[in-house]
Design a protein around this motif. Structure first.
Motif, PDB file in Angstrom:
ATOM      1  N   GLU A  81     -47.008 -18.063 -21.240  1.00 33.16           N
ATOM      2  CA  GLU A  81     -46.391 -16.762 -20.989  1.00 33.16           C
ATOM      3  C   GLU A  81     -44.975 -16.739 -21.552  1.00 33.16           C
ATOM      4  OE1 GLU A  81     -48.724 -16.323 -16.665  1.00 33.16           O
ATOM      5  OE2 GLU A  81     -46.537 -16.329 -16.715  1.00 33.16           O
ATOM      6  N   ASP A 122     -52.927 -16.105 -27.899  1.00 33.50           N
ATOM      7  CA  ASP A 122     -53.343 -15.970 -26.497  1.00 33.50           C
ATOM      8  C   ASP A 122     -52.164 -16.007 -25.523  1.00 33.50           C
ATOM      9  OD1 ASP A 122     -52.754 -18.658 -26.895  1.00 33.50           O
ATOM     10  OD2 ASP A 122     -54.364 -19.385 -25.595  1.00 33.50           O
ATOM     11  N   ARG A 124     -49.350 -14.634 -23.267  1.00 27.16           N
ATOM     12  CA  ARG A 124     -49.142 -13.360 -22.574  1.00 27.16           C
ATOM     13  C   ARG A 124     -47.647 -13.035 -22.622  1.00 27.16           C
ATOM     14  NH1 ARG A 124     -53.500 -12.361 -17.763  1.00 27.16           N
ATOM     15  NH2 ARG A 124     -55.348 -12.821 -19.061  1.00 27.16           N
ATOM     16  N   TYR A 175     -51.967  -9.778 -25.662  1.00 25.60           N
ATOM     17  CA  TYR A 175     -51.711  -9.424 -24.267  1.00 25.60           C
ATOM     18  C   TYR A 175     -50.203  -9.215 -24.123  1.00 25.60           C
ATOM     19  CZ  TYR A 175     -52.253  -9.366 -19.203  1.00 25.60           C
ATOM     20  OH  TYR A 175     -52.271  -8.977 -17.884  1.00 25.60           O
ATOM     21  N   CYS A 177     -47.164  -6.577 -22.422  1.00 26.31           N
ATOM     22  CA  CYS A 177     -46.886  -5.561 -21.401  1.00 26.31           C
ATOM     23  C   CYS A 177     -45.418  -5.141 -21.434  1.00 26.31           C
ATOM     24  CB  CYS A 177     -47.163  -6.108 -20.006  1.00 26.31           C
ATOM     25  SG  CYS A 177     -48.813  -6.729 -19.729  1.00 26.31           S
ATOM     26  N   GLN A 239     -50.543 -11.436 -14.811  1.00 29.36           N
ATOM     27  CA  GLN A 239     -51.710 -12.051 -14.160  1.00 29.36           C
ATOM     28  C   GLN A 239     -52.902 -11.103 -14.129  1.00 29.36           C
ATOM     29  OE1 GLN A 239     -50.720 -15.195 -13.782  1.00 29.36           O
ATOM     30  NE2 GLN A 239     -48.706 -14.310 -14.243  1.00 29.36           N
ATOM     31  N   SER A 240     -52.724  -9.856 -14.524  1.00 28.29           N
ATOM     32  CA  SER A 240     -53.814  -8.881 -14.495  1.00 28.29           C
ATOM     33  C   SER A 240     -54.845  -9.204 -15.568  1.00 28.29           C
ATOM     34  CB  SER A 240     -53.276  -7.468 -14.712  1.00 28.29           C
ATOM     35  OG  SER A 240     -52.471  -7.071 -13.627  1.00 28.29           O
ATOM     36  N   GLN A 241     -56.039  -8.673 -15.380  1.00 31.49           N
ATOM     37  CA  GLN A 241     -57.106  -8.921 -16.345  1.00 31.49           C
ATOM     38  C   GLN A 241     -56.786  -8.290 -17.695  1.00 31.49           C
ATOM     39  OE1 GLN A 241     -61.020  -7.977 -14.884  1.00 31.49           O
ATOM     40  NE2 GLN A 241     -62.025  -8.458 -16.826  1.00 31.49           N
ATOM     41  N   ASN A 242     -56.226  -7.070 -17.651  1.00 30.18           N
ATOM     42  CA  ASN A 242     -55.920  -6.358 -18.881  1.00 30.18           C
ATOM     43  C   ASN A 242     -54.435  -6.008 -18.948  1.00 30.18           C
ATOM     44  OD1 ASN A 242     -58.716  -6.131 -19.803  1.00 30.18           O
ATOM     45  ND2 ASN A 242     -58.973  -4.714 -18.080  1.00 30.18           N
ATOM     46  N   ASP A 244     -51.049  -3.897 -19.532  1.00 31.72           N
ATOM     47  CA  ASP A 244     -50.698  -2.489 -19.372  1.00 31.72           C
ATOM     48  C   ASP A 244     -49.193  -2.388 -19.142  1.00 31.72           C
ATOM     49  OD1 ASP A 244     -51.046   0.233 -19.229  1.00 31.72           O
ATOM     50  OD2 ASP A 244     -52.423   0.192 -17.515  1.00 31.72           O
ATOM     51  N   LYS A 299     -52.326  -0.891  -8.635  1.00 29.03           N
ATOM     52  CA  LYS A 299     -53.023  -1.702  -9.637  1.00 29.03           C
ATOM     53  C   LYS A 299     -52.593  -3.160  -9.635  1.00 29.03           C
ATOM     54  CE  LYS A 299     -53.763   2.200 -12.800  1.00 29.03           C
ATOM     55  NZ  LYS A 299     -53.484   2.743 -14.165  1.00 29.03           N
TER      56      LYS A 299
END
Length: 326
Positions: A81, A122, A124, A175, A177, A239-242, A244, A299
């Motif tokens: 991350e 990969d 995040r 990924y 955000c 930590q979310s699946q998708n 945003d 969410k």
């Protein structure tokens, strides 16, 4: 056999209040934390030292405007991350240094994202966006879909970086955000920021007959929150699946004047110690802004219900205790 892998996180801008509180949070969760700074001066460790975590952070120097340096660090540590908190973050200073502000705040983000795309897709990525991007809003509360009308070079740079993150997510599947954090304060805030300035000066000068608090436009309204709780939302986003984008805020706005009134009353300081200094007025300013934090709560499962006056009481107490120790 235990196949547990220690998560590795980069935090750029680790020397700020959010960097310190986020570091503490990640260390508690078992991360290996790498702090990225422009230089390893001891002053960059002060906030980490105040939380007694400086010895647990690995510090690395890196010029985020040099993509080769960014690539080298990612190759060295292979992080899971990256939290990008680095920026020229003063709105007032951005009017004096627009080129430097816009250049750093956009190119640094672009270099990080491009390095991720090229080296380790990969990873995040979290980008610290800002409510200042929205600027002149016609409808409140602000949501992630509110049109942007930035009113400062800082806001322009943050809006550009924000859309760069969206573009890399949509174009390359990274990924990535954006956390659009509204004003958030703590004891570790630098004295150049309004709330810290008010508390810092008032606590130290409440009995000084020659002191006055000099401020600019205090009849504007802002959405204020508490930094240690806001960094929890940063972590939850990765930590979310998708991936945003989310607004992180208290959901309410208060005037800067009411903050001064609360601090003065708490410390028994008369309001005639307040002076409006026209040198501190900005060329443009937002009259009122507050956000909608419901998506972050529903969410992400983020929890935040503090009144900012509760936060102010806590910050005043921390400032008094710090001064008493000296």
């Amino acid at each position: 056999m235990n196949n547990y892998k220690l998560k590795i996180a980069f935090i750029t801008g680790i020397s700020g209040q959010d960097g310190a509180y986020l570091s503490r949070l990640l260390l508690k969760k078992g991360y290996k934390v790498i702090g990225i700074t422009r230089n390893n001066h001891s002053e960059n460790m002060q906030k980490l030292k105040s939380l007694c975590i400086d010895e647990f952070i690995i510090m690395e120097e890196c010029d985020l405007l040099d993509i080769s340096s960014v690539i080298a660090l990612i190759n060295k540590y292979k992080p899971d991350e990256i939290y990008n908190l680095a920026a020229q973050s003063s709105v007032g200073l951005s009017f004096k240094q627009p080129i430097g502000t816009i250049s750093f705040n956009i190119v640094s983000v672009l270099n990080l994202l491009e390095a991720i795309r090229l080296i380790k897709p990969d990873i995040r990525f979290y980008q610290a966006s800002s409510s200042e991007m929205f600027g002149k809003v016609t409808n409140l509360p602000v949501s992630i879909d509110t049109p942007m009308h930035p009113l400062s070079p800082y806001a322009i740079s943050k809006a550009s970086a924000h859309w760069t993150v969206v573009n890399y997510r949509e174009s390359y599947g990274i990924y990535a955000c954006n956390g659009v954090l509204f004003n958030h304060e703590s004891f570790l805030r630098s004295t150049g920021f309004f709330v810290k300035k008010v508390i810092y000066e008032t606590v130290r000068n409440k009995n000084n007959p020659y002191w006055n608090l000099k401020v600019g436009n205090i009849d504007i309204k802002r959405d204020f929150g508490y930094s240690p709780y806001y960094v929890e939302a940063m972590w939850l986003m990765l930590q979310s699946q998708n991936p945003d984008d989310f607004i992180i805020c208290s959901g309410k706005s208060i005037t800067l004047r009411s903050i001064i009134e609360h601090v003065f009353k708490k410390l028994d300081v008369p309001m005639n110690k307040l002076i409006i200094d026209y040198e501190l007025l900005r060329p443009t300013d937002i009259d009122d802004i507050y956000g909608d934090n419901r998506p972050a709560k529903t969410k992400l499962g983020w929890e935040y219900n503090l009144s900012f006056y509760e936060v102010l009481d806590s910050l005043i107490q921390e400032e008094i205790e710090f001064l008493d120790k000296k």
